[in-house]
Design a protein around this motif. Structure first.
Motif, PDB file in Angstrom:
ATOM      1  N   THR A  83       0.827  -1.276   0.009  1.00  0.00           N
ATOM      2  CA  THR A  83      -0.025  -0.027  -0.047  1.00  0.00           C
ATOM      3  C   THR A  83       0.796   1.275   0.023  1.00  0.00           C
ATOM      4  OG1 THR A  83      -0.430  -0.366   2.428  1.00  0.00           O
ATOM      5  CG2 THR A  83      -2.102  -0.982   0.969  1.00  0.00           C
ATOM      6  N   GLY A  84       2.363   1.139   0.102  1.00  0.00           N
ATOM      7  CA  GLY A  84       3.043   2.249   0.061  1.00  0.00           C
ATOM      8  C   GLY A  84       3.098   3.121   1.480  1.00  0.00           C
ATOM      9  N   SER A  85       3.131   4.483   1.034  1.00  0.00           N
ATOM     10  CA  SER A  85       3.248   5.400   2.317  1.00  0.00           C
ATOM     11  C   SER A  85       2.533   6.782   1.844  1.00  0.00           C
ATOM     12  CB  SER A  85       4.806   5.655   2.722  1.00  0.00           C
ATOM     13  OG  SER A  85       5.459   6.415   1.398  1.00  0.00           O
ATOM     14  N   ASP A  86       2.163   7.604   2.855  1.00  0.00           N
ATOM     15  CA  ASP A  86       1.602   8.724   2.701  1.00  0.00           C
ATOM     16  C   ASP A  86       2.586  10.142   3.159  1.00  0.00           C
ATOM     17  OD1 ASP A  86      -0.833   8.238   1.668  1.00  0.00           O
ATOM     18  OD2 ASP A  86      -1.626   7.366   3.394  1.00  0.00           O
TER      19      ASP A  86
ATOM     20  N   HIS B 221       9.072  -0.235   5.263  1.00  0.00           N
ATOM     21  CA  HIS B 221      10.230   0.892   5.929  1.00  0.00           C
ATOM     22  C   HIS B 221      11.540   0.385   5.774  1.00  0.00           C
ATOM     23  CE1 HIS B 221      10.894   4.177   8.939  1.00  0.00           C
ATOM     24  NE2 HIS B 221      10.562   4.936   8.034  1.00  0.00           N
ATOM     25  N   ARG B 222      11.836  -0.358   4.967  1.00  0.00           N
ATOM     26  CA  ARG B 222      13.200  -0.918   4.881  1.00  0.00           C
ATOM     27  C   ARG B 222      13.992   0.138   3.878  1.00  0.00           C
ATOM     28  NH1 ARG B 222      14.134  -6.802   5.492  1.00  0.00           N
ATOM     29  NH2 ARG B 222      15.644  -6.672   3.555  1.00  0.00           N
ATOM     30  N   ALA B 223      13.495   0.609   2.709  1.00  0.00           N
ATOM     31  CA  ALA B 223      14.242   1.490   1.689  1.00  0.00           C
ATOM     32  C   ALA B 223      13.154   1.913   0.825  1.00  0.00           C
ATOM     33  CB  ALA B 223      15.341   0.828   0.722  1.00  0.00           C
ATOM     34  N   LEU B 224      12.799   3.344   1.132  1.00  0.00           N
ATOM     35  CA  LEU B 224      11.590   4.035   0.714  1.00  0.00           C
ATOM     36  C   LEU B 224      11.987   4.476  -0.822  1.00  0.00           C
ATOM     37  CD1 LEU B 224      10.910   3.652   3.564  1.00  0.00           C
ATOM     38  CD2 LEU B 224       9.380   5.734   3.075  1.00  0.00           C
ATOM     39  N   LEU B 225      12.116   3.622  -1.806  1.00  0.00           N
ATOM     40  CA  LEU B 225      12.467   3.706  -3.169  1.00  0.00           C
ATOM     41  C   LEU B 225      11.748   2.830  -4.013  1.00  0.00           C
ATOM     42  CD1 LEU B 225      16.429   4.230  -2.384  1.00  0.00           C
ATOM     43  CD2 LEU B 225      14.918   6.016  -3.144  1.00  0.00           C
ATOM     44  N   THR B 226      11.462   3.286  -5.248  1.00  0.00           N
ATOM     45  CA  THR B 226      10.631   2.144  -6.059  1.00  0.00           C
ATOM     46  C   THR B 226      11.427   1.026  -6.316  1.00  0.00           C
ATOM     47  OG1 THR B 226       9.194   4.162  -7.006  1.00  0.00           O
ATOM     48  CG2 THR B 226       9.298   2.160  -8.201  1.00  0.00           C
ATOM     49  N   HIS B 227      12.628   1.384  -6.819  1.00  0.00           N
ATOM     50  CA  HIS B 227      13.561   0.224  -7.425  1.00  0.00           C
ATOM     51  C   HIS B 227      13.661  -0.758  -6.412  1.00  0.00           C
ATOM     52  CE1 HIS B 227      16.220   3.825  -6.529  1.00  0.00           C
ATOM     53  NE2 HIS B 227      16.818   2.789  -5.987  1.00  0.00           N
ATOM     54  N   GLN B 228      13.886  -0.306  -4.946  1.00  0.00           N
ATOM     55  CA  GLN B 228      14.162  -1.212  -3.917  1.00  0.00           C
ATOM     56  C   GLN B 228      12.723  -1.848  -3.723  1.00  0.00           C
ATOM     57  OE1 GLN B 228      17.874  -0.935  -4.386  1.00  0.00           O
ATOM     58  NE2 GLN B 228      17.055  -2.141  -2.404  1.00  0.00           N
ATOM     59  N   GLY B 229      11.643  -1.429  -3.865  1.00  0.00           N
ATOM     60  CA  GLY B 229      10.297  -2.035  -3.660  1.00  0.00           C
ATOM     61  C   GLY B 229      10.297  -3.162  -4.660  1.00  0.00           C
ATOM     62  N   LYS B 230      10.518  -2.906  -6.015  1.00  0.00           N
ATOM     63  CA  LYS B 230      10.288  -3.735  -6.810  1.00  0.00           C
ATOM     64  C   LYS B 230      11.334  -4.968  -6.853  1.00  0.00           C
ATOM     65  CE  LYS B 230       9.798  -1.762 -11.227  1.00  0.00           C
ATOM     66  NZ  LYS B 230      10.298  -0.786 -12.337  1.00  0.00           N
ATOM     67  N   TYR B 231      12.522  -4.657  -6.292  1.00  0.00           N
ATOM     68  CA  TYR B 231      13.543  -5.649  -5.965  1.00  0.00           C
ATOM     69  C   TYR B 231      12.929  -6.533  -4.804  1.00  0.00           C
ATOM     70  CZ  TYR B 231      17.672  -7.319  -3.272  1.00  0.00           C
ATOM     71  OH  TYR B 231      18.687  -8.071  -2.655  1.00  0.00           O
ATOM     72  N   GLN B 232      12.412  -6.049  -3.828  1.00  0.00           N
ATOM     73  CA  GLN B 232      11.560  -6.839  -2.836  1.00  0.00           C
ATOM     74  C   GLN B 232      10.457  -7.915  -3.340  1.00  0.00           C
ATOM     75  OE1 GLN B 232      10.325  -4.003   0.079  1.00  0.00           O
ATOM     76  NE2 GLN B 232      12.379  -3.143   0.537  1.00  0.00           N
ATOM     77  N   ALA B 233       9.843  -7.178  -4.401  1.00  0.00           N
ATOM     78  CA  ALA B 233       8.747  -7.681  -4.892  1.00  0.00           C
ATOM     79  C   ALA B 233       9.070  -8.918  -5.745  1.00  0.00           C
ATOM     80  CB  ALA B 233       8.053  -6.918  -5.790  1.00  0.00           C
TER      81      ALA B 233
ATOM     82  N   HIS C 233      20.174  -3.999   3.009  1.00  0.00           N
ATOM     83  CA  HIS C 233      20.853  -3.791   4.213  1.00  0.00           C
ATOM     84  C   HIS C 233      22.252  -3.090   3.831  1.00  0.00           C
ATOM     85  CE1 HIS C 233      18.403  -6.317   6.434  1.00  0.00           C
ATOM     86  NE2 HIS C 233      18.538  -7.354   5.693  1.00  0.00           N
ATOM     87  N   CYS C 234      22.758  -3.146   2.620  1.00  0.00           N
ATOM     88  CA  CYS C 234      24.248  -2.564   2.390  1.00  0.00           C
ATOM     89  C   CYS C 234      24.354  -2.026   1.178  1.00  0.00           C
ATOM     90  CB  CYS C 234      25.089  -3.960   2.537  1.00  0.00           C
ATOM     91  SG  CYS C 234      24.815  -5.286   1.557  1.00  0.00           S
ATOM     92  N   ALA C 235      23.382  -2.086   0.105  1.00  0.00           N
ATOM     93  CA  ALA C 235      23.533  -1.818  -1.266  1.00  0.00           C
ATOM     94  C   ALA C 235      22.384  -1.091  -1.930  1.00  0.00           C
ATOM     95  CB  ALA C 235      24.250  -2.960  -2.026  1.00  0.00           C
ATOM     96  N   VAL C 236      21.982  -0.079  -1.362  1.00  0.00           N
ATOM     97  CA  VAL C 236      20.632   0.643  -1.913  1.00  0.00           C
ATOM     98  C   VAL C 236      21.163   1.842  -2.679  1.00  0.00           C
ATOM     99  CG1 VAL C 236      18.719   1.835  -1.119  1.00  0.00           C
ATOM    100  CG2 VAL C 236      19.203   0.066   0.049  1.00  0.00           C
ATOM    101  N   PRO C 237      20.692   1.901  -3.862  1.00  0.00           N
ATOM    102  CA  PRO C 237      21.319   3.097  -4.561  1.00  0.00           C
ATOM    103  C   PRO C 237      20.115   4.099  -4.742  1.00  0.00           C
ATOM    104  CG  PRO C 237      20.757   1.216  -6.117  1.00  0.00           C
ATOM    105  CD  PRO C 237      20.431   0.740  -4.745  1.00  0.00           C
ATOM    106  N   GLN C 238      20.464   5.233  -5.062  1.00  0.00           N
ATOM    107  CA  GLN C 238      19.615   6.452  -5.068  1.00  0.00           C
ATOM    108  C   GLN C 238      20.201   7.450  -5.469  1.00  0.00           C
ATOM    109  OE1 GLN C 238      18.142   7.760  -1.014  1.00  0.00           O
ATOM    110  NE2 GLN C 238      17.120   9.428  -1.857  1.00  0.00           N
ATOM    111  N   VAL C 239      19.545   8.146  -6.443  1.00  0.00           N
ATOM    112  CA  VAL C 239      19.813   9.212  -7.376  1.00  0.00           C
ATOM    113  C   VAL C 239      18.942  10.335  -6.775  1.00  0.00           C
ATOM    114  CG1 VAL C 239      20.212  10.434  -9.569  1.00  0.00           C
ATOM    115  CG2 VAL C 239      20.514   7.794  -9.156  1.00  0.00           C
ATOM    116  N   THR C 240      19.497  11.496  -6.648  1.00  0.00           N
ATOM    117  CA  THR C 240      18.679  12.938  -6.441  1.00  0.00           C
ATOM    118  C   THR C 240      18.813  13.612  -7.428  1.00  0.00           C
ATOM    119  OG1 THR C 240      19.270  12.557  -4.038  1.00  0.00           O
ATOM    120  CG2 THR C 240      18.271  14.698  -4.679  1.00  0.00           C
ATOM    121  N   PHE C 241      17.922  13.872  -8.373  1.00  0.00           N
ATOM    122  CA  PHE C 241      17.954  14.539  -9.546  1.00  0.00           C
ATOM    123  C   PHE C 241      17.752  16.253  -9.192  1.00  0.00           C
ATOM    124  CE2 PHE C 241      16.582  10.545 -10.307  1.00  0.00           C
ATOM    125  CZ  PHE C 241      17.224   9.944 -11.677  1.00  0.00           C
TER     126      PHE C 241
END
Length: 470
Positions: free
Chosen positions: A145-148, A309-321, A351-359
């Protein structure tokens, strides 16, 4: 009430929920996917895609302005109407028909309505007409369900009808001025976008910008925003009031006025009305999961994406999925479960390799452990910095290129555990760093990964030279 039984029920048809459903169907299970809004979710319509579309035109314009020969050919400013029209193409004008067709083609049963848990493996769905159906899962229910947006406790804020990121990314008319509360990723990205759109921007960031990143990242982004006319206030609003002339904003020492105000101060779990209390969990809480995304204390309830609440990023969510969908299939069919670190059915990278880009401009691209966090991870760290402006490929990319690169090295294992790049066009450097960290590639072996010349990637060689041969 109608009763329906499926192998798996997925609550939430955003990018994460779609991926869980697809993996389960590919594994031979039947899946019901429930969504109360647009199929495709936050990322498609109000977050990743529209926000980056708002930002991209300004980045492209300034990239041209930084190259002699191209700069002389650039004679105009951003065409706001054209930019917003381009943004609309990425959201399909907030029409999810294309996403619905994909779901149907994938063999997933889509149910429209608000879903609530109703005891173990049971979900009720209330549609727009108030009709209720009950779905039962043979094997698993997945909460996606994501977050608000999280609204801070500021006097007058709610009555002032502030924007959340949804309003900011779906805007139809650009306000004359925009105040932004929050110096995190959303705050600095929207400051970047709205300044390009012609709005005066005031950014309230009491603790500075991009906390959690390397210090130089926030400093470089702040410098660039100020140079472009953004006012950065290192204080929090104490009182906000909407008037006929705009929004009055007071801090403890100063007062400001803006046409609109955006709150970008974090997220909260979207779990307040999904029936958690019917299965012994607390409404409104983040859902705690193991590395297979199974909610602690259950053998059937999974939680993927922001909601855990592990990594609030779409690509990490899809990885978890992907991990969750595959492990649900394995457990349902009696196949072996690969749940050791880096196994097929776990999300070890969280836990150790979450990538993130701030545009922003400059971009900030990071992965892994930041230097100040190494000690608490038990790592004896070597920190290696290099000025990206000294790299030949960067100087070709933009005149007077400014940027910075940092690696965090585990001295004991001789591998990279963290990397940060700040500068124009550095986002494409990030995946090489991610591979090095996930693969635990020894520094000695990286010497044989020769970067092409002259590209910004040459910074890898310069960083290795700074480290020195093992």
């Amino acid at each position: 009430m109608a009763e329906n039984t499926w192998d798996v029920i997925v609550i939430g048809a955003g990018a994460v929920g779609e991926n869980v459903a697809d993996r389960a169907v590919q594994g031979g299970l039947s899946v019901a996917l429930v969504e109360s809004e647009l199929v495709g979710g936050e990322c498609s319509y109000w977050a990743c895609m529209p926000s980056k579309a708002l930002i991209r035109s300004g980045l492209a314009l300034r990239a041209a302005q930084r190259v002699g020969g191209a700069a002389e050919a650039v004679t105009g400013n951003i065409d706001v109407a054209a930019l917003l029209a381009r943004r609309n193409t990425f959201t399909n004008n907030w029409d999810d028909a294309g996403q619905v067709r994909w779901v149907e083609k994938a063999g997933i049963d889509l149910r429209r309505g608000h879903a609530r848990l109703d005891g173990p493996k049971r979900v009720t769905v209330t549609d727009d007409n108030g009709e209720i159906s009950t779905l039962t899962a043979n094997h698993a229910v997945v909460v996606a369900t994501g977050s608000d947006p999280k609204l801070p406790n500021i006097s007058g804020l709610i009555d002032a009808e502030p924007w959340t990121p949804r309003e900011a990314t779906s805007v139809k008319e650009v306000p004359e001025s925009l105040a932004i509360i929050g110096g995190g990723v959303v705050g600095v990205e929207m400051a970047t976008a709205y300044r390009d759109l012609g709005a005066e921007v005031i950014l309230f960031a009491r603790s500075g910008l991009l906390n959690g990143q390397e210090d130089f990242a926030g400093d470089m982004v702040a410098k660039a925003l100020r140079e472009r006319g953004v006012t950065i206030v290192k204080a929090s609003p104490t009182r906000i009031k909407r008037t006929s002339h705009g929004i009055d904003i007071d801090t403890e020492t100063e007062s400001f006025t803006a046409s609109e105000i955006l709150v970008a101060t974090g997220r909260t779990a979207r779990t307040t009305d999904i029936g958690l209390e019917t299965v012994g969990l607390t409404s409104g809480d983040w859902l705690s999961v193991d590395d297979t995304m199974l909610t602690h204390g259950t053998d059937w309830l999974y939680a993927v994406g922001d909601v855990n609440h592990r990594a609030l990023l779409t690509h990490q969510g899809k990885y978890q999925a992907r991990a969750a969908g595959d492990v649900i299939v394995a457990r349902a069919t009696g196949e072996p479960v690969s749940d050791a670190p880096w196994g097929a059915h776990v999300a070890t990278a969280d836990h150790c390799a979450v990538p993130q880009v701030t545009f922003t401009d400059p971009e900030v691209a990071s992965v892994g452990i930041m230097s100040e966090d190494a000690e608490k991870h038990g790592i004896d760290a070597q920190v290696v910095d290099y000025n990206l402006g000294w790299v030949a490929g960067a100087s070709l990319q933009a005149d007077n290129y400014e940027g910075q690169a940092r690696l965090v090295i585990d001295r004991e294992r001789h591998v990279i555990v963290g990397a940060t790049f700040v500068g124009q066009d550095v986002a494409e450097l990030l995946h090489s760093a991610t591979i090095a960290i996930v693969g635990e590639v020894p520094i000695a072996r990286l010497w044989h990964a020769v970067p092409s010349y002259p590209t910004i990637s040459e910074v890898w060689l310069r960083l290795l030279e700074t480290i020195g041969r093992p």
